[in-house]
Enzyme design. Structure first.
Site, PDB file in Angstrom:
ATOM      1  N   ASP A  53      38.800  33.775  51.140  1.00  0.00           N
ATOM      2  CA  ASP A  53      38.117  32.488  52.536  1.00  0.00           C
ATOM      3  C   ASP A  53      39.017  31.586  52.778  1.00  0.00           C
ATOM      4  O   ASP A  53      39.145  31.461  53.592  1.00  0.00           O
ATOM      5  CB  ASP A  53      36.676  31.939  51.742  1.00  0.00           C
ATOM      6  CG  ASP A  53      36.777  31.221  51.036  1.00  0.00           C
ATOM      7  OD1 ASP A  53      37.689  31.028  49.890  1.00  0.00           O
ATOM      8  OD2 ASP A  53      35.863  30.104  50.347  1.00  0.00           O
ATOM      9  N   SER A  54      40.714  31.935  52.116  1.00  0.00           N
ATOM     10  CA  SER A  54      41.555  30.981  51.977  1.00  0.00           C
ATOM     11  C   SER A  54      42.344  31.292  53.763  1.00  0.00           C
ATOM     12  O   SER A  54      42.728  31.281  54.004  1.00  0.00           O
ATOM     13  CB  SER A  54      42.563  30.548  51.286  1.00  0.00           C
ATOM     14  OG  SER A  54      42.904  32.399  51.432  1.00  0.00           O
ATOM     15  N   LYS A 122      34.705  38.700  45.269  1.00  0.00           N
ATOM     16  CA  LYS A 122      34.151  36.816  43.994  1.00  0.00           C
ATOM     17  C   LYS A 122      33.255  35.901  44.529  1.00  0.00           C
ATOM     18  O   LYS A 122      33.420  35.737  45.754  1.00  0.00           O
ATOM     19  CB  LYS A 122      36.392  36.396  44.701  1.00  0.00           C
ATOM     20  CG  LYS A 122      35.950  35.714  43.728  1.00  0.00           C
ATOM     21  CD  LYS A 122      37.431  34.918  42.985  1.00  0.00           C
ATOM     22  CE  LYS A 122      38.049  34.095  44.438  1.00  0.00           C
ATOM     23  NZ  LYS A 122      37.276  33.157  45.387  1.00  0.00           N
ATOM     24  N   GLU A 124      32.198  31.453  43.676  1.00  0.00           N
ATOM     25  CA  GLU A 124      32.662  30.192  43.313  1.00  0.00           C
ATOM     26  C   GLU A 124      31.274  29.392  42.260  1.00  0.00           C
ATOM     27  O   GLU A 124      30.071  29.848  42.929  1.00  0.00           O
ATOM     28  CB  GLU A 124      33.234  29.353  44.063  1.00  0.00           C
ATOM     29  CG  GLU A 124      34.202  30.093  45.189  1.00  0.00           C
ATOM     30  CD  GLU A 124      35.108  29.100  45.701  1.00  0.00           C
ATOM     31  OE1 GLU A 124      34.181  27.601  46.294  1.00  0.00           O
ATOM     32  OE2 GLU A 124      35.406  28.924  46.457  1.00  0.00           O
ATOM     33  N   GLU A 191      40.687  28.270  38.625  1.00  0.00           N
ATOM     34  CA  GLU A 191      41.414  27.883  39.648  1.00  0.00           C
ATOM     35  C   GLU A 191      42.050  26.014  39.193  1.00  0.00           C
ATOM     36  O   GLU A 191      40.761  25.465  38.386  1.00  0.00           O
ATOM     37  CB  GLU A 191      41.379  27.711  41.033  1.00  0.00           C
ATOM     38  CG  GLU A 191      41.951  27.217  41.418  1.00  0.00           C
ATOM     39  CD  GLU A 191      41.647  27.160  43.667  1.00  0.00           C
ATOM     40  OE1 GLU A 191      40.243  28.345  43.875  1.00  0.00           O
ATOM     41  OE2 GLU A 191      42.169  26.229  44.573  1.00  0.00           O
TER      42      GLU A 191
HETATM   43  O1  KIV Z   1      40.416  32.401  48.933  1.00  0.00           O
HETATM   44  C1  KIV Z   1      41.009  32.109  48.121  1.00  0.00           C
HETATM   45  O2  KIV Z   1      42.344  32.356  48.541  1.00  0.00           O
HETATM   46  C2  KIV Z   1      40.658  32.054  46.984  1.00  0.00           C
HETATM   47  C3  KIV Z   1      42.131  31.976  45.939  1.00  0.00           C
HETATM   48  C4  KIV Z   1      42.671  31.021  45.547  1.00  0.00           C
HETATM   49  C5  KIV Z   1      41.332  32.577  44.636  1.00  0.00           C
HETATM   50  O3  KIV Z   1      40.001  32.061  46.437  1.00  0.00           O
END
Ligand code: KIV
Length: 294
Positions: A53-54, A122, A124, A191
């Site tokens: 989500d980055s 994934k 969180e 992280e």
């Molecule tokens: O969104 C992302 O890029 C991430 C990584 C920093 C693990 O969750």
């Protein structure tokens, strides 16, 4: 007809990650958000690609990751899917796609797999989202956990600082990691936590830990591709190693192009197409005739 056959590519699965940990083989992951990046990563031999989500920050220019929506994640996961043949493709579940209910968590994880083409998702958080994670796995979708600094909760943390520094928070993280393993996660991103704690957790688990700012004892590592390529200049966390400074290289290329256009150095004859002289003569004659009737 050619009789040559190409050997089928052996795809990396969630189980491969667990096998790699058992065989003590480090797992290399990076993020990707589009077709070319995914294609080059896959060709380079990356084990896993995360559509993080980055994307909201490094590709779309938002302040933080909270702006990533399901539609954005599906769109980028589809583009990445087209570029990947071998690596495990993990898609991030964005903010509010799983927090509010088990049903929305399963439906949204399903969209990332069915519409986006992800191999796994994934999300969180630890114990608080155990019900969601169990239900997603029950639906047949492998889940990668994410503990430590979980950027979707940065308002709660009051920023992006180092996590699990105290005895209580470190114990909580270990408990969360064991719980995620027990309910069926195939790996866990750790992280921005102390390297010693990440080493302890990695030794305790049979599923791999994938570190980002969590030291060298994790079973694998992940970075945001734009960070390691030097394409994101707003800030650079200490845990990032920059392998190239692409922002500077891109800026130089853009400046050279602009200067070439302004000086008419581009396009040169090798970038242009020519017309058959006889056709050209006819066309010029036709133009003269048009001019004469004006
Ligand atoms: O969104 C992302 O890029 C991430 C990584 C920093 C693990 O969750």
């Amino acid at each position: 007809m050619s009789t040559e056959t190409t050997a089928p590519v052996k795809r990396i699965t969630a189980n491969t990650f667990i096998e790699m940990k058992a065989e003590n083989k480090p797992i290399a992951m990076l993020t990707a958000y589009d077709y070319p990046m995914a294609y080059y990563l896959d060709q380079a031999g990356i084990d896993g690609i995360l559509v993080g989500d980055s994307v909201a920050m490094v590709e779309l220019g938002f302040e933080n990751t909270l702006s990533a929506t399901m539609d954005i994640m599906v769109h980028h996961t589809q583009a990445v899917r087209r570029g990947v043949k071998r690596a495990l493709l993990v898609a991030d579940m964005p903010f509010m796609s799983y927090q509010s209910s088990v049903q929305s968590a399963v439906e949204n994880a399903g969209r990332l797999v069915q519409e986006g083409g992800a191999d796994a998702v994934k999300l969180e958080g630890g114990e608080s989202f155990a019900d969601q994670i169990e239900a997603i796995i029950e639906a047949g979708i492998p889940v990668m956990g994410h503990l430590g600094l979980t950027p979707q909760s940065f308002h709660m943390f009051g920023g992006y600082g180092l996590q699990a520094k105290t005895v209580a928070s470190a114990k909580q993280l270990i408990e969360d990691a064991l719980l995620l393993q027990d309910i069926g996660c195939f790996s866990i991103v750790l992280e921005k936590i102390p390297a010693e704690l990440a080493a302890l957790v990695s030794r305790k688990l049979t599923i791999p830990t994938i570190g980002i700012g969590a030291g060298s004892s994790c079973d694998g590592q992940v970075l945001v591709a734009h960070d390691m390529l030097g394409m994101f200049e707003r800030f650079k966390p200490k845990f990032v190693k920059q392998y190239v400074q692409l922002a500077g290289i891109m800026r130089e290329a853009f400046e050279a192009y602009i200067s070439d256009v302004k000086s008419r150095a581009f396009p040169a004859s090798e970038h242009s197409y020519s017309m058959d002289p006889e056709v050209l003569a006819e066309v010029e004659k036709a133009v003269q005739e048009i001019n004469a009737t004006d």
